[in-house]
Motif scaffolding. Sequence first.
Motif, PDB file in Angstrom:
ATOM      1  N   SER A  95      -4.377  -1.788  -1.628  1.00  0.00           N
ATOM      2  CA  SER A  95      -5.445  -0.814  -1.843  1.00  0.00           C
ATOM      3  C   SER A  95      -4.990   0.597  -1.499  1.00  0.00           C
ATOM      4  O   SER A  95      -5.251   1.550  -2.222  1.00  0.00           O
ATOM      5  N   SER A  96      -4.239   0.746  -0.396  1.00  0.00           N
ATOM      6  CA  SER A  96      -3.890   2.103   0.026  1.00  0.00           C
ATOM      7  C   SER A  96      -2.840   2.739  -0.893  1.00  0.00           C
ATOM      8  O   SER A  96      -2.758   3.952  -0.999  1.00  0.00           O
ATOM      9  N   LEU A  97      -2.016   1.912  -1.516  1.00  0.00           N
ATOM     10  CA  LEU A  97      -0.976   2.457  -2.389  1.00  0.00           C
ATOM     11  C   LEU A  97      -1.380   2.369  -3.858  1.00  0.00           C
ATOM     12  O   LEU A  97      -0.683   2.861  -4.729  1.00  0.00           O
ATOM     13  N   HIS A  98      -2.469   1.768  -4.095  1.00  0.00           N
ATOM     14  CA  HIS A  98      -2.949   1.505  -5.441  1.00  0.00           C
ATOM     15  C   HIS A  98      -3.028   2.789  -6.276  1.00  0.00           C
ATOM     16  O   HIS A  98      -3.508   3.819  -5.834  1.00  0.00           O
ATOM     17  N   GLY A  99      -2.537   2.695  -7.473  1.00  0.00           N
ATOM     18  CA  GLY A  99      -2.722   3.809  -8.408  1.00  0.00           C
ATOM     19  C   GLY A  99      -1.705   4.923  -8.267  1.00  0.00           C
ATOM     20  O   GLY A  99      -1.689   5.857  -9.048  1.00  0.00           O
ATOM     21  N   THR A 100      -0.842   4.837  -7.248  1.00  0.00           N
ATOM     22  CA  THR A 100       0.139   5.927  -7.143  1.00  0.00           C
ATOM     23  C   THR A 100       1.295   5.737  -8.115  1.00  0.00           C
ATOM     24  O   THR A 100       2.045   6.650  -8.381  1.00  0.00           O
ATOM     25  N   PHE A 101       1.455   4.515  -8.612  1.00  0.00           N
ATOM     26  CA  PHE A 101       2.529   4.285  -9.590  1.00  0.00           C
ATOM     27  C   PHE A 101       2.157   3.099 -10.479  1.00  0.00           C
ATOM     28  O   PHE A 101       1.290   2.288 -10.148  1.00  0.00           O
ATOM     29  N   GLY A 102       2.837   3.026 -11.631  1.00  0.00           N
ATOM     30  CA  GLY A 102       2.592   1.909 -12.533  1.00  0.00           C
ATOM     31  C   GLY A 102       3.816   1.014 -12.600  1.00  0.00           C
ATOM     32  O   GLY A 102       4.252   0.485 -11.566  1.00  0.00           O
ATOM     33  N   GLU A 103       4.377   0.853 -13.781  1.00  0.00           N
ATOM     34  CA  GLU A 103       5.597   0.062 -13.928  1.00  0.00           C
ATOM     35  C   GLU A 103       6.776   0.838 -13.356  1.00  0.00           C
ATOM     36  O   GLU A 103       6.961   2.011 -13.667  1.00  0.00           O
TER      37      GLU A 103
ATOM     38  N   VAL B  69       2.898   2.065   3.864  1.00  0.00           N
ATOM     39  CA  VAL B  69       3.496   0.718   3.843  1.00  0.00           C
ATOM     40  C   VAL B  69       3.477   0.120   5.255  1.00  0.00           C
ATOM     41  O   VAL B  69       3.108  -1.048   5.450  1.00  0.00           O
ATOM     42  N   GLU B  70       3.850   0.924   6.221  1.00  0.00           N
ATOM     43  CA  GLU B  70       3.847   0.441   7.614  1.00  0.00           C
ATOM     44  C   GLU B  70       2.471  -0.080   8.012  1.00  0.00           C
ATOM     45  O   GLU B  70       2.340  -1.162   8.594  1.00  0.00           O
ATOM     46  N   LYS B  71       1.462   0.729   7.663  1.00  0.00           N
ATOM     47  CA  LYS B  71       0.103   0.386   8.026  1.00  0.00           C
ATOM     48  C   LYS B  71      -0.386  -0.851   7.282  1.00  0.00           C
ATOM     49  O   LYS B  71      -0.912  -1.808   7.874  1.00  0.00           O
TER      50      LYS B  71
ATOM     51  N   GLY C 200      11.366   5.142  -7.865  1.00  0.00           N
ATOM     52  CA  GLY C 200      12.395   5.004  -6.832  1.00  0.00           C
ATOM     53  C   GLY C 200      11.857   4.521  -5.491  1.00  0.00           C
ATOM     54  O   GLY C 200      12.359   3.545  -4.916  1.00  0.00           O
ATOM     55  N   VAL C 201      10.817   5.217  -4.983  1.00  0.00           N
ATOM     56  CA  VAL C 201      10.306   4.878  -3.649  1.00  0.00           C
ATOM     57  C   VAL C 201       9.641   3.493  -3.625  1.00  0.00           C
ATOM     58  O   VAL C 201       9.926   2.684  -2.734  1.00  0.00           O
ATOM     59  N   PRO C 202       8.761   3.176  -4.605  1.00  0.00           N
ATOM     60  CA  PRO C 202       8.208   1.801  -4.600  1.00  0.00           C
ATOM     61  C   PRO C 202       9.295   0.729  -4.734  1.00  0.00           C
ATOM     62  O   PRO C 202       9.252  -0.281  -4.011  1.00  0.00           O
ATOM     63  N   ASN C 203      10.254   0.939  -5.600  1.00  0.00           N
ATOM     64  CA  ASN C 203      11.347  -0.023  -5.723  1.00  0.00           C
ATOM     65  C   ASN C 203      12.099  -0.178  -4.410  1.00  0.00           C
ATOM     66  O   ASN C 203      12.416  -1.293  -3.976  1.00  0.00           O
ATOM     67  N   PHE C 204      12.381   0.956  -3.780  1.00  0.00           N
ATOM     68  CA  PHE C 204      13.071   0.896  -2.485  1.00  0.00           C
ATOM     69  C   PHE C 204      12.255   0.083  -1.487  1.00  0.00           C
ATOM     70  O   PHE C 204      12.785  -0.777  -0.773  1.00  0.00           O
ATOM     71  N   CYS C 205      10.946   0.374  -1.422  1.00  0.00           N
ATOM     72  CA  CYS C 205      10.106  -0.314  -0.430  1.00  0.00           C
ATOM     73  C   CYS C 205      10.072  -1.823  -0.683  1.00  0.00           C
ATOM     74  O   CYS C 205      10.106  -2.613   0.273  1.00  0.00           O
ATOM     75  N   ALA C 206      10.021  -2.203  -1.955  1.00  0.00           N
ATOM     76  CA  ALA C 206      10.015  -3.637  -2.269  1.00  0.00           C
ATOM     77  C   ALA C 206      11.280  -4.307  -1.731  1.00  0.00           C
ATOM     78  O   ALA C 206      11.226  -5.373  -1.097  1.00  0.00           O
ATOM     79  N   VAL C 207      12.426  -3.667  -1.964  1.00  0.00           N
ATOM     80  CA  VAL C 207      13.692  -4.241  -1.492  1.00  0.00           C
ATOM     81  C   VAL C 207      13.747  -4.202   0.038  1.00  0.00           C
ATOM     82  O   VAL C 207      14.146  -5.174   0.685  1.00  0.00           O
ATOM     83  N   ALA C 208      13.293  -3.087   0.614  1.00  0.00           N
ATOM     84  CA  ALA C 208      13.342  -2.944   2.071  1.00  0.00           C
ATOM     85  C   ALA C 208      12.448  -3.985   2.752  1.00  0.00           C
ATOM     86  O   ALA C 208      12.811  -4.548   3.788  1.00  0.00           O
TER      87      ALA C 208
END
Lengths: 569, 569
Positions: free
Chosen positions: A278-286, A361-363, A319-327
Motif C-alpha cells: 500500500s505504501s509503495l503502491h502506484g509509484t511504479f508500474g512494470e 520498504v523498511e517500514k 532501478g530502485v524497485p528492482n534493486f529492492c526486490a533483489v535486496a
Amino acid sequence: MAAANGDACRSVGGVPRPTNPMVTPLLTDLYQFTMAYAYWKAGKHLDRAVFDLYFRKNPFGGEFTIFGGLEECIRFIANFKFTEEEIKFLRSVMPACEDDFFEYLRSIDCSDVEVYAIPEGYAVFPKVPLMRIEGPVAFSHTSRLCCLPQVVQLLETPFLSLVNYASLVTTNAARHRLVAGKSKNLLEFGLRRAQGPDGGISASRYCYMGGFDATSNVAAGRLFGIPIRGTHSHAFVSSFMGLDEITDKTLTSSDGSNTCEDFISLVQNWLIRIQDSSSLHGTFGETSQSELAAFTSYALAFPNSFLALVDTYDVMRSGVPNFCAVALALNDMGYKAVGIRLDSGDLAYLSVEARKFFHAVEKEFVVVGFGKTSITASNDLNEETIDALNKQGHEVDAFGIGTYLVTCYAQAALGCVFKLVEINKQPRIKLSEDVMKVSIPCKKKCYRLYGKEGYPLVDIMTGEDEPGPKIGERLLCRHPFNESKRAYVVPQHVEELLKCYWPGNSSNSREELPSIHEIRTRCIHHLDRMRPDHMRRLNPTPYKVSVSAKLYDFIHFLWLNEAPVGELQ
Amino acid sequence: MAAANGDACRSVGGVPRPTNPMVTPLLTDLYQFTMAYAYWKAGKHLDRAVFDLYFRKNPFGGEFTIFGGLEECIRFIANFKFTEEEIKFLRSVMPACEDDFFEYLRSIDCSDVEVYAIPEGYAVFPKVPLMRIEGPVAFSHTSRLCCLPQVVQLLETPFLSLVNYASLVTTNAARHRLVAGKSKNLLEFGLRRAQGPDGGISASRYCYMGGFDATSNVAAGRLFGIPIRGTHSHAFVSSFMGLDEITDKTLTSSDGSNTCEDFISLVQNWLIRIQDSSSLHGTFGETSQSELAAFTSYALAFPNSFLALVDTYDVMRSGVPNFCAVALALNDMGYKAVGIRLDSGDLAYLSVEARKFFHAVEKEFVVVGFGKTSITASNDLNEETIDALNKQGHEVDAFGIGTYLVTCYAQAALGCVFKLVEINKQPRIKLSEDVMKVSIPCKKKCYRLYGKEGYPLVDIMTGEDEPGPKIGERLLCRHPFNESKRAYVVPQHVEELLKCYWPGNSSNSREELPSIHEIRTRCIHHLDRMRPDHMRRLNPTPYKVSVSAKLYDFIHFLWLNEAPVGELQ
C-alpha cells in the motif's frame, strides 16, 4: 587486501626504484644535458649549488596545497645512474660533445647530493621551498670530472615532473574531501579519463593520499595497497535480455544453513510484494526485466556486496524497485545489500526519492536498517557540483569522482619551479619584472610557527646560519617583497619544515619514507589543524609566508644590486 | 638521431609490448572484473558482443579531433595475458569468487577479439566509432570457460585510458599548428608540467604526431625517434659570475683551419664594436657580464648550435647585444649562430625589436643573413596567445610550448566512451534523457564521402550488411537523431573508415602499424584536406556526421521500443 607491492620491495637499507619504470635519468629536458656539457667544458669547478623547488600560487583558487611526490623523487635519486644504452643515445643526440663528457656522465650518481624536504602530505604554501637540493663538489678519478652541480641540474625536470602533478592532484582530492565532509565515502573513478596510464595510476595514489577512501583502479590498488571498489556498468545491464538467461539460480544462505533453489522466483515474489504494497503502491508500474536479470545475476555472483547501478532505464520506476526486490531476496538469505549507484539525472532529487523508498520498504516489510541502504552518486562530479548538492540537500553517502578529479580540470597544472638560490656560497636571485617571479635567494631554513590555539600562524624562512625561532620569544615576520607587511609573532610551537631525506655524504640521518597510509593520515590531520578560514572555498584567507628581518634586508640589498636601472626615453 | 627504440623492437610477425610497462591487464577498473565474474556465474554463453569506442563532442570548442592512441591499444591486446602474480592479486581482491573463474582468467587472451579502427592520425568526428571491438565465443578446454565477451569488457578501461588523452593532446597540438602556421617551428617543452611522467612521454609523442617539430623530452626522443631540442635555462645564466670563470678559451674554426686562442677577447672586441657602431649606438649601455660569460661558455661548448636565452637581465639592453657579440665572434670562426630565445615580457614587441637589431648588425658589419637569425618564443604560450601575437605582428620563428599544450589546459579531458552496440546479433541502444548520450546501435560500417573539390563532405554510418556508398551515386544522409536534418550527397570518392587492425580468428588481413613519422604526415595531410571553415578557431562549421536511411529507421524503431512511456502526475 594483499600487501602493497611498493611496500613489499622496500628494504631497510636501500630505496626501491621509481614506481614507473619510465622514470630514468633520460626523463628530462635536453637542455639539462647541453648545460651540463657547457658547465663541464667551461671547467667550472663549483663548490656547491643549492636549488629550491617551490610554487608561486596555490591552485584551484584556494589558499593551500598538499605536497605530494617526494617518495618518487627520493627513489629517483637513490637509483640515479645512466645505463650504457642511455649514454649511447645521448652521444647520438649530442654528437659534437667530447668523449670525456660521456665518461663523466657514466661516472655520476647522486650519492653526493643532499635533499631536504617538507614531509609528503603536509599543507604547503607559495614561495616556501618544498625541497632544497644541494650538490657539493665530488672529486672523481680525474680532475676534469670533478664538478657535480650538473647532477643537481639534471634533477630539475624529473623532480618537477614527479612533484607538480602529484601535489596538484593530492590538493584536488583534499579539496573534494573538504567539500564532501568527513562522513562521506569518496571513491576515485578516473582511470579512463586520466592523462595517460601513469596519469591514472598516479591519480589513484595521490587522491588516496589526499583523503579519498578507495579507487576503481586495480593496478593502483595492487601497487600501493589502496582499497579498490567497483560494481557494474550500464553495459552490464543492457547486455541482459531477461531472467531466463540466468542458468544457475541457486543461492546458499549467508550462514550456509540452507540453499534457495530458485533465487529468481524469490526475487520475482519480492517485486510483486513491493508492487502490491500500500505504501509503495502506484509509484511504479512494470520494471525493466533485463535490468532485473542483470541485478539478480550480479547478486548471485556477489551476494555479500550487492551494489546496483539503477539508472539504465528509469531510477524510480525501474532501478530502485528492482534493486529492492533483489535486496529483500538477499535479506531472506541472510545477506545485506550494499546499495545503489546513481549515474545520471538530478542526483539530489533522486537520492532523496530513493531514500524515501528505502524507508518505506523498511517500514512496510520490517527490515531493520533498510532505510540506511547506501546511495552512491557519480557522473561528472566536482567540487562545485558537490557543493551545489550540499546546498540543495541530498541523501548521497558516497561520491564516485573521475574526470574533474584526476585531470584537475579546474586547473590542469601546478607551476612548481626549480631555482638556483646559491652557488659557491654566493646567494643568487632570479629577477623579474613580475614580483611574483622574483626568487628568494640563499640556502634557507624554514619553520612553521603555531599559535595559542594550535593553528599554524605563519611560515618563516631564514638564512641558514640564523638562529631558529624559539617558543615564547617574540619574532618579526616580514613579507618577502612588501615592506609594509610585517607582524610580530610569539610562537607556542615551532616546527622545522625541511627535513633530511637524502643526506648525501653528510653524516645527517635520513628521514624514513612513510607508507601511503601514514601520509594520508598526516594529510587529513594537517587539514584538520589549519585555521578554517584558510580552507574555505569562497574567499579563503591567505596563510602568511614570511622571511626573517635579516633575510628581508639581504634580499633587497641583492635585488637593488643586480637589477638594471631603467632609462626612460 | 639514433633509430627509434619503438621501431627497433618492432618485429614483422609480432607486436611489441605497450610502451609503458605499467600498461597491463590490471590497469582497469575493478568493476570490469566483477562484471566478468557475474557474466561467468550467470553462465551467459554469448555468441558475440560488439562495442564502439567513440566521443560525443569535439574538444577545445572546435569541430574536429585527431585520433591518437591506436597503436598502444593494439600492443595491449596483442600482449594481453594475466601473470600468476596478477591472478593471485585478483583473488585477494575478490575472495568470494570461485576458483574456476581465476582458471578462466588465466586461460584468456585476445586472440579471438576483432578490432576495426580508423587509422591513427585521421581527423575524426563525434559519434563515429574510432574503434569497433568484437568478441566472439571462444571454446576453451571446459565448457564452463567458454564465454569471451568478458574479455572485450576487460578492454574498456585500458582502451579508453590509451585513447582519451592521446587523441586530446594530438588534437591540441594540431590546433596549435593551425594557429601558428606551417612555416613556424613548434617545440614541445611540457615535460615538467605534464600529468605524471608518462603524461609527459605521451604528450611528447602525440604532440609530434599532431604536427609539432620537436620535443625537449630526451626519453620521448629516444623511445619514438622524435627530434630533440634544447639550449639552456635562466639558472645557467645566473650561475656565471664573470668571464674569468671560463678556463678553456680556445675555439677551433669550423673548417679546422685555425684556432682562436682567446675566444673571450674576440667576443669582447665584438661587443665594443657593436657598442660603438653608429646605427646601434645608444640603444644599450653596459651589458651583464655574467650573462656574457654564460653565452660565451655555451658557444664554446656548442659552436655549431649556439642559441641563447636572452631575457635573464634585460632583452634589448643586455641579452641581444651580448648574443650578437658572441654570434659575430662565432661568425669569424666560420660558425653560424642559431638564434635567441625570449621567455618573458612582451614577446611581440621584443621579437620585433630584436629583429631590427639583427638587421642593423647585418647592415653595419656586412654579415649576410644575420637579419634572419632565428627568434624562439616561450613562456605560457597557447592557442590564444599565439593568435594574439599574430594579430599584433611579431618576428618569432619558433614557439616553445609547454603547460597549456601538454595538460590540455583549455579542456583537460576528452570524453571517449565504450558502448555495447550489439550482443548475440541483437542490436543494443543506450538510452538517455540527453539525446547527445543516446548510443547508435548495431554493428556498423563507416564511410567518409568526398565532394568534387576534394574535401570530405560527410561521414556516414550504415548497418553491417548494407551495401556501401558508390562513387557518383546519389545517397541520402540523415542526422542520426534530428529527423529534419538530411541531405543528398553524390560522392566523388568513398573511403571506408574502419580498417582491420586485429583480425582475431577471422581470415582478414591486418593493417600495418605505421611509424610515428608516417602518422604525423598523415595527420598534417588530413588537416590540409579539410574544408577550412571546419578548422577555423572562431565559430567553425560542424562537419556532418550521418547515418543511412535504413539505419535511421532502425535506430528510431529500437528507441521507441525500449524507451519507457512517461506518466505525468
